[in-house]
Design a protein around this motif. Sequence first.
Motif, short mmCIF file in Angstrom:
data_model
loop_
_atom_site.label_atom_id
_atom_site.label_comp_id
_atom_site.label_asym_id
_atom_site.label_seq_id
_atom_site.Cartn_x
_atom_site.Cartn_y
_atom_site.Cartn_z
N TYR A 93 0.81 -1.22 0.00
CA TYR A 93 0.00 0.00 0.00
C TYR A 93 0.85 1.27 0.00
N GLN B 69 -13.81 -7.76 3.74
CA GLN B 69 -13.48 -6.56 2.98
C GLN B 69 -14.71 -5.85 2.43
N THR C 103 -15.96 -2.27 3.47
CA THR C 103 -15.60 -0.99 2.87
C THR C 103 -16.80 -0.35 2.17
N THR D 240 -19.65 0.01 3.37
CA THR D 240 -20.41 0.80 4.35
C THR D 240 -19.77 2.16 4.60
N GLY D 241 -18.53 2.32 4.22
CA GLY D 241 -17.84 3.59 4.46
C GLY D 241 -17.06 3.56 5.75
N ILE E 290 -14.18 0.64 6.85
CA ILE E 290 -12.75 0.70 6.55
C ILE E 290 -11.94 0.90 7.82
N LEU F 152 -11.39 -2.49 9.27
CA LEU F 152 -10.44 -3.22 8.43
C LEU F 152 -9.02 -2.74 8.65
#
Length: 169
Positions: free
Chosen positions: A39, A107, A110, A112-113, A116, A119
């Motif tokens: 990342y 994963q 994500t 749902t906003g 994250i 996660l």
Amino acid sequence: IILIIVLCFVLPATPLFEPIKKYADFNGLASRSEFWKFYLTTFVYVLVLQFADWFSGMTAMIFYGGQYVEFAEAFIAVTLFQLFILVPSLSIGARRLHEIGKSGWWQLLTLTGVGIILLIIWWSQEGNVKLTKNKVSKSSNVDVDSKLRELNKLYKDGIITKKEFTDAK
């Protein structure tokens, strides 16, 4: 364009390349360092491509008739790169979640906003080696048990002899 060509030659020497070799491998494990290196490298590539797009005026020429666009409005190179790494990003995320004992399907949070946040916390956790070893040994025990049951059924049905049953067992 020169920058993009240079990045293509530099790509194999970066931490981004290893997950791309495992393009759609959602099985297995990914260490915390492998995940975060991926990342970080992705973030650097996005910045470089965003700058290259803005500086070259690629987006401005295609969508704005050559008029000046702000840095944040240049998007073509970054969008293409993000589409290129979509599947490797999902696969390394799933492998990272497997290392902490979770399913890769988490994963979907994500979408749902706010998911994250959870996660990122999970991806930052240290891997649980005992848990992953237990999962491997449980799956191998299940395989052995099912094969023994199948052999026993074949023996009882008279399909194999007692000697064949004993040898296979």
